[in-house]
Design a protein around this motif. Structure first.
Motif, PDB file in Angstrom:
ATOM      1  N   TYR A  66       0.760  15.703  16.866  1.00  0.00           N
ATOM      2  CA  TYR A  66       1.269  15.033  15.668  1.00  0.00           C
ATOM      3  C   TYR A  66       2.298  13.959  15.971  1.00  0.00           C
ATOM      4  N   TYR A  67       2.774  13.903  17.181  1.00  0.00           N
ATOM      5  CA  TYR A  67       3.504  12.711  17.605  1.00  0.00           C
ATOM      6  C   TYR A  67       2.576  11.514  17.463  1.00  0.00           C
ATOM      7  N   ASP A  68       1.360  11.651  17.988  1.00  0.00           N
ATOM      8  CA  ASP A  68       0.378  10.574  17.885  1.00  0.00           C
ATOM      9  C   ASP A  68       0.106  10.210  16.431  1.00  0.00           C
ATOM     10  N   PHE A  69      -0.096  11.241  15.614  1.00  0.00           N
ATOM     11  CA  PHE A  69      -0.509  11.000  14.234  1.00  0.00           C
ATOM     12  C   PHE A  69       0.581  10.315  13.422  1.00  0.00           C
ATOM     13  N   PHE A  70       1.831  10.705  13.631  1.00  0.00           N
ATOM     14  CA  PHE A  70       2.907  10.170  12.801  1.00  0.00           C
ATOM     15  C   PHE A  70       3.399   8.795  13.250  1.00  0.00           C
ATOM     16  N   ILE A  71       3.217   8.445  14.526  1.00  0.00           N
ATOM     17  CA  ILE A  71       3.636   7.102  14.904  1.00  0.00           C
ATOM     18  C   ILE A  71       2.767   6.060  14.203  1.00  0.00           C
ATOM     19  N   TYR A  72       1.546   6.435  13.885  1.00  0.00           N
ATOM     20  CA  TYR A  72       0.688   5.534  13.124  1.00  0.00           C
ATOM     21  C   TYR A  72       1.277   5.307  11.727  1.00  0.00           C
ATOM     22  N   GLY A  73       1.712   6.400  11.077  1.00  0.00           N
ATOM     23  CA  GLY A  73       2.275   6.252   9.738  1.00  0.00           C
ATOM     24  C   GLY A  73       3.528   5.400   9.730  1.00  0.00           C
ATOM     25  N   THR A  74       4.373   5.570  10.736  1.00  0.00           N
ATOM     26  CA  THR A  74       5.594   4.770  10.826  1.00  0.00           C
ATOM     27  C   THR A  74       5.258   3.301  11.044  1.00  0.00           C
ATOM     28  N   ALA A  75       4.311   3.048  11.939  1.00  0.00           N
ATOM     29  CA  ALA A  75       3.914   1.659  12.206  1.00  0.00           C
ATOM     30  C   ALA A  75       3.258   1.029  10.983  1.00  0.00           C
ATOM     31  N   ALA A  76       2.481   1.823  10.241  1.00  0.00           N
ATOM     32  CA  ALA A  76       1.834   1.304   9.034  1.00  0.00           C
ATOM     33  C   ALA A  76       2.871   0.883   8.002  1.00  0.00           C
ATOM     34  N   ALA A  77       3.950   1.653   7.897  1.00  0.00           N
ATOM     35  CA  ALA A  77       4.994   1.344   6.922  1.00  0.00           C
ATOM     36  C   ALA A  77       5.827   0.133   7.334  1.00  0.00           C
ATOM     37  N   LEU A  78       6.007  -0.080   8.652  1.00  0.00           N
ATOM     38  CA  LEU A  78       6.967  -1.086   9.116  1.00  0.00           C
ATOM     39  C   LEU A  78       6.346  -2.390   9.608  1.00  0.00           C
ATOM     40  N   VAL A  79       5.210  -2.324  10.312  1.00  0.00           N
ATOM     41  CA  VAL A  79       4.739  -3.547  10.975  1.00  0.00           C
ATOM     42  C   VAL A  79       3.274  -3.899  10.771  1.00  0.00           C
ATOM     43  N   PHE A  80       2.408  -2.945  10.459  1.00  0.00           N
ATOM     44  CA  PHE A  80       0.977  -3.233  10.437  1.00  0.00           C
ATOM     45  C   PHE A  80       0.588  -4.274   9.392  1.00  0.00           C
ATOM     46  N   GLY A  81       1.300  -4.302   8.275  1.00  0.00           N
ATOM     47  CA  GLY A  81       0.986  -5.297   7.258  1.00  0.00           C
ATOM     48  C   GLY A  81       1.120  -6.711   7.785  1.00  0.00           C
ATOM     49  N   GLN A  82       2.125  -6.960   8.630  1.00  0.00           N
ATOM     50  CA  GLN A  82       2.364  -8.298   9.182  1.00  0.00           C
ATOM     51  C   GLN A  82       1.451  -8.613  10.360  1.00  0.00           C
ATOM     52  N   ILE A  83       0.979  -7.566  11.068  1.00  0.00           N
ATOM     53  CA  ILE A  83       0.181  -7.777  12.269  1.00  0.00           C
ATOM     54  C   ILE A  83      -1.306  -7.869  11.974  1.00  0.00           C
ATOM     55  N   PHE A  84      -1.787  -6.989  11.108  1.00  0.00           N
ATOM     56  CA  PHE A  84      -3.227  -6.914  10.864  1.00  0.00           C
ATOM     57  C   PHE A  84      -3.650  -7.508   9.521  1.00  0.00           C
ATOM     58  N   PHE A  85      -2.711  -7.756   8.617  1.00  0.00           N
ATOM     59  CA  PHE A  85      -3.044  -8.347   7.323  1.00  0.00           C
ATOM     60  C   PHE A  85      -2.069  -9.486   6.986  1.00  0.00           C
ATOM     61  N   PRO A  86      -1.882 -10.434   7.895  1.00  0.00           N
ATOM     62  CA  PRO A  86      -0.858 -11.470   7.694  1.00  0.00           C
ATOM     63  C   PRO A  86      -1.209 -12.494   6.622  1.00  0.00           C
ATOM     64  N   THR A  87      -2.479 -12.600   6.263  1.00  0.00           N
ATOM     65  CA  THR A  87      -2.877 -13.614   5.272  1.00  0.00           C
ATOM     66  C   THR A  87      -2.648 -13.140   3.848  1.00  0.00           C
ATOM     67  N   SER A  88      -2.321 -11.862   3.675  1.00  0.00           N
ATOM     68  CA  SER A  88      -2.072 -11.329   2.336  1.00  0.00           C
ATOM     69  C   SER A  88      -0.610 -11.498   1.959  1.00  0.00           C
ATOM     70  N   ALA A  89      -0.346 -11.445   0.654  1.00  0.00           N
ATOM     71  CA  ALA A  89       1.035 -11.445   0.188  1.00  0.00           C
ATOM     72  C   ALA A  89       1.737 -10.219   0.764  1.00  0.00           C
TER      73      ALA A  89
END
Length: 453
Positions: free
Chosen positions: A34-57
């Protein structure tokens, strides 16, 4: 002098279990998984929007990133059916080793992904694919670890020993959050370029360490007995859906309590940082402290459940979360750090631990050895799927400006009512011998069944 109950005529005596070894292996394995599983959730909340969906508002990008977190839960019911069948037919150990390898490899590859700016839309597609593999792994992880520990434990301490699986999960979440603290403190350019990848790369060490630990596990005593007595079900799912479908539905409803955790760790973090503008590192510390408290609270609640029963402890946790989520989200909206820490620790660290710490025994005791892994896996993963999409639903409820925290609190409290009702309808099993678990009133012990199905 204490006498062991006699084994049913014609059945092989149940070997003595090794609860401490099983609990330690479950704790370490779950912490690593669950270390693996939760680092995804943290990254999704903090950085994934800017890295993988940068063209969206910005708000839309955050919503899409949180949706990829929820996608992993779609794969969980599928994995539960497959891995549940394997675990009940061939043993718990095979599932434990497989799930750890799959989680470690898929998580490591997330850290290797190219970004949207490098390869376009293929980047989020690859992200979702790896997230699905994470979900498949998680589907069998806790159910197999719980079944392993419960079946090794003495009847009067099943709650305590099985709680180490969830205690390990909290440790994994604590570790994941702690790893992100120095990463989150990096300058934005470094965070978005290479910093976010480091926690995912560390999963390679996680997989190797976990594999060494779990390969040394022994199969559970009651499963060994079932094999010796030729009582392993040929089609565990057929037995489960025929004889235990009510308990499967009950576990599905009870498992919705996991929504509290995902709302707290994913939605509330995103709301605090991206909407209210609170300090990212400080909010991560709230999660660290809450999970540290949970490490102590979980075994204490579990020990209490061994004395007074599973139902009152679980229901206390569900009801308490329904109330405290209002206080926690309000404290974030008020930008009051002192209250955020107080209500954060009370919500996730203390009250949620009452339900979270005893569900491994509470759910597992509803089923017999022949279908325990299948029943626990399928029931929990369908319920957890709702929890996985709760942050996405909550973000939509919060509105385009993300300020409707009250609506989110009402939504979360409503989700807590579902497991409260489910637990109220369950049978109390904390004093029942392990061999008799899963038997309906008036039926003989499942341990006496020696006809394969």
């Amino acid at each position: 002098m204490t006498h062991q109950p006699a084994a049913p005529i014609g059945a092989t005596p149940v070997p003595q279990g090794k609860p401490r070894k099983a609990a330690l292996a479950a704790w370490i394995g779950s912490a690593l998984e669950y270390y693996d599983f939760f680092i995804y959730g943290t990254a999704a909340a903090l950085v994934f929007g800017q890295i993988f969906f940068p063209t969206s508002a910005p708000a839309t990008g955050t919503l899409l990133a949180l949706a990829t977190f929820g996608v992993g839960y779609l794969a969980r019911p599928v994995g539960a059916f497959v891995l549940g069948h394997v675990g009940d037919k061939f043993g718990r150990k095979r599932v434990l080793v497989f799930t750890l390898l799959l989680m470690g490899i898929s998580t490591f590859l997330v850290g290797c992904l190219p970004t949207y700016s490098q390869i376009g839309a293929a980047a989020p597609v690859m992200l979702v694919t790896l997230r699905l593999l994470q979900g498949l792994s998680a589907a069998g992880e806790q159910a197999s670890a719980n079944s392993m520990t419960l079946e090794h434990s003495p009847a009067h301490r099943r709650g305590y020993y099985t709680s180490f699986t969830l205690n390990g999960t909290q440790a994994g979440q604590l570790l994941a959050t702690a790893v992100f603290l120095p990463i989150a403190a990096l300058p934005k350019e470094q965070l978005l370029s290479w910093g976010w990848r480091v926690p995912f790369w560390l999963s390679a060490l996680v997989a190797v360490a976990g594999l060494v630990i779990r390969r040394k596990l022994e199969e559970t005593p009651v499963f060994q007995q079932a094999v010796a007595d030729n009582a392993v079900a040929k089609l565990p799912l057929a037995v489960l859906l025929s004889d235990h479908w009510r308990d499967v539905l009950r576990v599905v409803a009870a498992a919705v309590i996991a929504s509290v955790s995902t709302i707290f760790t994913v939605y509330a973090l995103s709301y605090a940082v991206n909407t209210v503008g609170l300090d990212r590192s400080t909010m991560l510390w709230v999660g660290v402290l809450a999970n540290a408290v949970a490490l102590v609270a979980i075994p204490l609640w579990a020990t209490l459940s061994d004395r007074i029963g599973r139902k009152p402890v679980f229901m206390t946790g569900a009801a308490g979360c329904a109330v405290l989520i209002f206080a926690y989200l309000w404290s974030i909206s008020s930008a009051n750090y002192a209250l955020i820490f107080i209500f954060g620790v009370l919500t996730l660290g203390v009250v949620y631990s009452a339900a979270n710490g005893i569900w491994p025994s509470f759910y597992g005791e509803m089923f017999s050895t022949r279908v325990r892994l299948s029943g626990t896996a399928i029931g929990t993963q369908i319920g957890f799927a709702i929890g996985g999409f709760s942050p996405t639903i909550a973000t939509a409820i919060a509105g385009p400006n993300g300020t409707n925290w009250l609506g989110v609190a009402i939504f979360t409290a409503a989700l807590c009512v579902v497991p409260l009702v489910a637990a109220a309808t369950a049978r109390e099993t904390h004093k029942m011998p392990t061999e008799d678990l899963g038997a309906k009133p008036g039926e003989p012990s499942p341990a006496s069944v020696a006809v394969p199905v």
